[in-house]
Design a protein around this motif. Structure first.
Motif, PDB file in Angstrom:
ATOM      1  N   GLY A 114       0.815  -1.225   0.000  1.00 23.01           N
ATOM      2  CA  GLY A 114       0.000   0.000   0.000  1.00 23.01           C
ATOM      3  C   GLY A 114       0.837   1.258   0.000  1.00 23.01           C
ATOM      4  O   GLY A 114       1.994   1.231  -0.376  1.00 23.01           O
ATOM      5  N   VAL A 115       0.231   2.347   0.408  1.00 25.75           N
ATOM      6  CA  VAL A 115       0.991   3.589   0.463  1.00 25.75           C
ATOM      7  C   VAL A 115       0.444   4.386   1.642  1.00 25.75           C
ATOM      8  O   VAL A 115      -0.755   4.355   1.915  1.00 25.75           O
ATOM      9  N   ASP A 116       1.358   5.016   2.403  1.00 31.41           N
ATOM     10  CA  ASP A 116       0.945   5.853   3.530  1.00 31.41           C
ATOM     11  C   ASP A 116       1.130   7.307   3.114  1.00 31.41           C
ATOM     12  O   ASP A 116       2.248   7.777   2.910  1.00 31.41           O
ATOM     13  N   PHE A 117       0.033   8.010   2.975  1.00 25.12           N
ATOM     14  CA  PHE A 117       0.094   9.381   2.453  1.00 25.12           C
ATOM     15  C   PHE A 117       0.660  10.376   3.472  1.00 25.12           C
ATOM     16  O   PHE A 117       0.870  11.532   3.145  1.00 25.12           O
ATOM     17  N   ASN A 118       0.954   9.908   4.686  1.00 18.85           N
ATOM     18  CA  ASN A 118       1.654  10.792   5.615  1.00 18.85           C
ATOM     19  C   ASN A 118       3.116  10.959   5.217  1.00 18.85           C
ATOM     20  O   ASN A 118       3.788  11.884   5.671  1.00 18.85           O
ATOM     21  N   ASP A 119       3.607  10.057   4.370  1.00 16.82           N
ATOM     22  CA  ASP A 119       5.003  10.151   3.918  1.00 16.82           C
ATOM     23  C   ASP A 119       5.125  10.967   2.633  1.00 16.82           C
ATOM     24  O   ASP A 119       6.201  11.034   2.040  1.00 16.82           O
ATOM     25  N   ILE A 120       4.025  11.531   2.174  1.00 17.39           N
ATOM     26  CA  ILE A 120       3.999  12.203   0.867  1.00 17.39           C
ATOM     27  C   ILE A 120       3.631  13.677   1.061  1.00 17.39           C
ATOM     28  O   ILE A 120       2.686  13.991   1.772  1.00 17.39           O
ATOM     29  N   ASP A 121       4.384  14.569   0.428  1.00 25.40           N
ATOM     30  CA  ASP A 121       4.068  16.000   0.518  1.00 25.40           C
ATOM     31  C   ASP A 121       3.463  16.543  -0.769  1.00 25.40           C
ATOM     32  O   ASP A 121       2.938  17.661  -0.792  1.00 25.40           O
ATOM     33  N   ARG A 122       3.569  15.760  -1.839  1.00 25.92           N
ATOM     34  CA  ARG A 122       3.261  16.348  -3.130  1.00 25.92           C
ATOM     35  C   ARG A 122       2.977  15.218  -4.123  1.00 25.92           C
ATOM     36  O   ARG A 122       3.602  14.163  -4.059  1.00 25.92           O
ATOM     37  N   LEU A 123       2.048  15.498  -5.020  1.00 20.93           N
ATOM     38  CA  LEU A 123       1.691  14.493  -6.016  1.00 20.93           C
ATOM     39  C   LEU A 123       1.952  15.041  -7.411  1.00 20.93           C
ATOM     40  O   LEU A 123       1.608  16.190  -7.706  1.00 20.93           O
ATOM     41  N   THR A 124       2.529  14.211  -8.270  1.00 21.63           N
ATOM     42  CA  THR A 124       2.695  14.585  -9.671  1.00 21.63           C
ATOM     43  C   THR A 124       1.917  13.575 -10.507  1.00 21.63           C
ATOM     44  O   THR A 124       2.191  12.376 -10.438  1.00 21.63           O
TER      45      THR A 124
ATOM     46  N   ARG B 242       8.087  14.902 -19.928  1.00 19.30           N
ATOM     47  CA  ARG B 242       9.317  14.125 -20.121  1.00 19.30           C
ATOM     48  C   ARG B 242      10.452  14.978 -20.654  1.00 19.30           C
ATOM     49  O   ARG B 242      11.608  14.747 -20.322  1.00 19.30           O
ATOM     50  N   TYR B 243      10.158  15.957 -21.493  1.00 20.23           N
ATOM     51  CA  TYR B 243      11.255  16.758 -22.063  1.00 20.23           C
ATOM     52  C   TYR B 243      11.560  18.005 -21.239  1.00 20.23           C
ATOM     53  O   TYR B 243      12.633  18.584 -21.379  1.00 20.23           O
ATOM     54  N   ARG B 244      10.616  18.412 -20.384  1.00 20.94           N
ATOM     55  CA  ARG B 244      10.898  19.552 -19.522  1.00 20.94           C
ATOM     56  C   ARG B 244      11.839  19.141 -18.401  1.00 20.94           C
ATOM     57  O   ARG B 244      12.544  19.955 -17.841  1.00 20.94           O
ATOM     58  N   GLU B 245      11.822  17.852 -18.095  1.00 16.07           N
ATOM     59  CA  GLU B 245      12.669  17.316 -17.030  1.00 16.07           C
ATOM     60  C   GLU B 245      12.536  18.138 -15.753  1.00 16.07           C
ATOM     61  O   GLU B 245      13.507  18.737 -15.274  1.00 16.07           O
ATOM     62  N   PRO B 246      11.334  18.184 -15.186  1.00 11.46           N
ATOM     63  CA  PRO B 246      11.109  19.019 -14.003  1.00 11.46           C
ATOM     64  C   PRO B 246      11.827  18.463 -12.775  1.00 11.46           C
ATOM     65  O   PRO B 246      12.052  17.254 -12.686  1.00 11.46           O
ATOM     66  N   PRO B 247      12.186  19.346 -11.841  1.00 14.05           N
ATOM     67  CA  PRO B 247      12.734  18.856 -10.581  1.00 14.05           C
ATOM     68  C   PRO B 247      11.656  18.069  -9.837  1.00 14.05           C
ATOM     69  O   PRO B 247      10.483  18.439  -9.889  1.00 14.05           O
ATOM     70  N   ILE B 248      12.055  16.992  -9.194  1.00 14.24           N
ATOM     71  CA  ILE B 248      11.099  16.189  -8.424  1.00 14.24           C
ATOM     72  C   ILE B 248      11.512  16.285  -6.952  1.00 14.24           C
ATOM     73  O   ILE B 248      12.475  15.636  -6.543  1.00 14.24           O
ATOM     74  N   PRO B 249      10.804  17.100  -6.168  1.00  7.49           N
ATOM     75  CA  PRO B 249      11.182  17.223  -4.755  1.00  7.49           C
ATOM     76  C   PRO B 249      11.034  15.894  -4.014  1.00  7.49           C
ATOM     77  O   PRO B 249      10.280  15.021  -4.445  1.00  7.49           O
ATOM     78  N   ASP B 250      11.790  15.778  -2.901  1.00  7.76           N
ATOM     79  CA  ASP B 250      11.642  14.600  -2.032  1.00  7.76           C
ATOM     80  C   ASP B 250      10.187  14.442  -1.644  1.00  7.76           C
ATOM     81  O   ASP B 250       9.433  15.404  -1.640  1.00  7.76           O
ATOM     82  N   ARG B 251       9.829  13.272  -1.242  1.00  7.51           N
ATOM     83  CA  ARG B 251       8.472  13.001  -0.753  1.00  7.51           C
ATOM     84  C   ARG B 251       7.409  13.317  -1.802  1.00  7.51           C
ATOM     85  O   ARG B 251       6.285  13.695  -1.484  1.00  7.51           O
ATOM     86  N   THR B 252       7.798  13.201  -3.100  1.00  8.29           N
ATOM     87  CA  THR B 252       6.815  13.308  -4.181  1.00  8.29           C
ATOM     88  C   THR B 252       6.331  11.916  -4.538  1.00  8.29           C
ATOM     89  O   THR B 252       7.136  10.991  -4.694  1.00  8.29           O
ATOM     90  N   LEU B 253       5.025  11.788  -4.659  1.00 11.19           N
ATOM     91  CA  LEU B 253       4.465  10.558  -5.210  1.00 11.19           C
ATOM     92  C   LEU B 253       4.156  10.828  -6.680  1.00 11.19           C
ATOM     93  O   LEU B 253       3.430  11.775  -6.988  1.00 11.19           O
ATOM     94  N   ALA B 254       4.730  10.037  -7.573  1.00 11.41           N
ATOM     95  CA  ALA B 254       4.466  10.203  -9.009  1.00 11.41           C
ATOM     96  C   ALA B 254       3.432   9.165  -9.425  1.00 11.41           C
ATOM     97  O   ALA B 254       3.569   7.987  -9.114  1.00 11.41           O
TER      98      ALA B 254
END
Ligand code: F6R
Length: 363
Positions: free
Chosen positions: A40-50, A85-97
């Motif tokens: 599963g996934v615990d959303f308390n460990d996530i700050d941001r969703l992509t 994919r081509y913008r290659e955005p920064p992915i902060p820690d604690r991001t769920l993709a």
């Protein structure tokens, strides 16, 4: 096998009460808790969703942004895979993709997923084909249980994607404690009520057919919606252009006076999706601006909404009363049926529209 329907698309539209019921049964426990497959996934460990996808799946992501932000209070970024994919955005820690794909093989979406490998805290996918590349390459794949979708224009996969995404947002809300137990139970019972409401919506087929016959004469059609109805307006416009080849565009209702209103005249039908919710009055005032310029309004609303604002519209389609959060799942049906019947009236190839492929495995 078209199961007695003229097209696979009609069959797949009609299957929605059943497949949504399946999707719900796979994620809801008898007590109304949301159960994800392991791990599963615990959303308390996530700050941001992509959220990343293409086409109709992208519109499912846009809808989910409203849910995750409003219900679970998580900041959400949504992007089309070919840009991401081509913008290659920064992915902060604690991001769920999170990647949404019916086929699980869309080249741009797969490349976007691979870009996130080693960067995002967790990679999730929402797919219809559990053995697909996107499913295999994610940490956790959530199947939508729509069954095989044959029609090139996505219908039941879209509403199943929405259903699974809403359940995921509710899971996030319950992990993070952002919804009261009562509100959570309310949402779950609204989800459980969907198959029955969808069956009622499908009974509007006759009204849909009449309106579609008139739409089929149009050269351009606009779609308007606010809040959760805005991504659905985009999806309605995509469906219509894909299979009827009528030029269709969607705008957030509030954007109307920032440009698109210049297009309105007596030849332009404007489909307004507006359940009687907190944003209704705002949408109605946009709709009146359209009518004042002789635009032909097709109002899709519930009985209350139609009673309040239905006077003088060109056509109206009545949906049953529904909980605000699940409204886009229900209102997807009239969007699909309008496109379907318009294409049938025009005599286009509904299941195999020109220039389109079911699975886009090259960019
Ligand atoms: C629209 C449609 C396409 C797909 C898009 C993504 O009716 O079917 O826009 O939604 O090509 O496909 P998947 O979901 O397989 O990644």
């Amino acid at each position: 096998d078209k199961g007695g329907h003229k097209h696979f698309m009609a069959k797949e539209i009609a299957e929605q009460p059943t497949v949504i019921g399946n999707a719900l049964a796979n994620y809801l426990t008898a007590e109304g808790h949301i159960a994800l497959p392991d791990p599963g996934v615990d959303f308390n460990d996530i700050d941001r969703l992509t959220l990343v996808a293409c086409g109709t799946a992208y519109y499912a992501c846009l809808t989910a942004k409203y849910w995750f932000e409003q219900i679970a209070r998580i900041p959400v970024e949504v992007d089309v895979a070919s840009e991401f994919r081509y913008r290659e955005p920064p992915i902060p820690d604690r991001t769920l993709a999170l990647f949404v794909s019916q086929s699980g093989e869309t080249a741009d979406t797969l490349a976007a997923l691979r870009y996130c490998e080693g960067k995002a805290a967790r990679i999730l996918s929402v797919v219809n084909v559990p053995e697909s590349s996107i499913a295999r390459e994610s940490d956790l794949a959530l199947p939508i249980h729509a069954g095989i979708e044959v029609g090139v224009a996505s219908t039941k996969a879209f509403t199943c994607q929405l259903t699974v995404l809403l359940m995921l947002a509710l899971k996030a809300a319950s992990d993070r404690g952002t919804l009261s137990a009562d509100a959570l139970a309310d949402h779950v019972s609204a989800l459980r009520g969907l198959p029955a409401l969808m069956s009622v919506a499908l009974e509007q087929n006759g009204a849909m057919q009449n309106t579609a016959r008139r739409l089929s004469e149009a050269r351009d059609v606009l779609f308007l919606g606010r809040g959760l109805m805005y991504p659905l307006a985009l999806e309605g416009a995509l469906k219509l252009k894909e299979i009827s080849y009528i030029h269709a565009e969607a705008y957030a209702s509030g954007e109307l006076k920032h440009g698109p209103i210049a297009l309105i005249d007596k030849h332009v039908p404007v489909v307004v999706m507006a359940p009687r919710d907190v944003l209704f009055e705002k949408t109605v005032s946009n709709m009146q601006e359209v009518m004042a310029r002789k635009g032909k309004v097709v109002l899709i609303s519930d009985s209350e909404g139609l009673k309040e604002a239905g006077e003088g519209v060109w056509a109206s389609i009545e949906m049953p009363q529904v909980h605000n959060a699940v409204a886009p799942i229900l209102y997807a049906l009239p969007a699909q049926l309008l496109a379907y019947h318009t294409a049938v009236a025009k005599g286009t190839d509904v299941d195999q529209p020109r220039n389109l492929a079911k699975s886009v495995t090259v960019e």
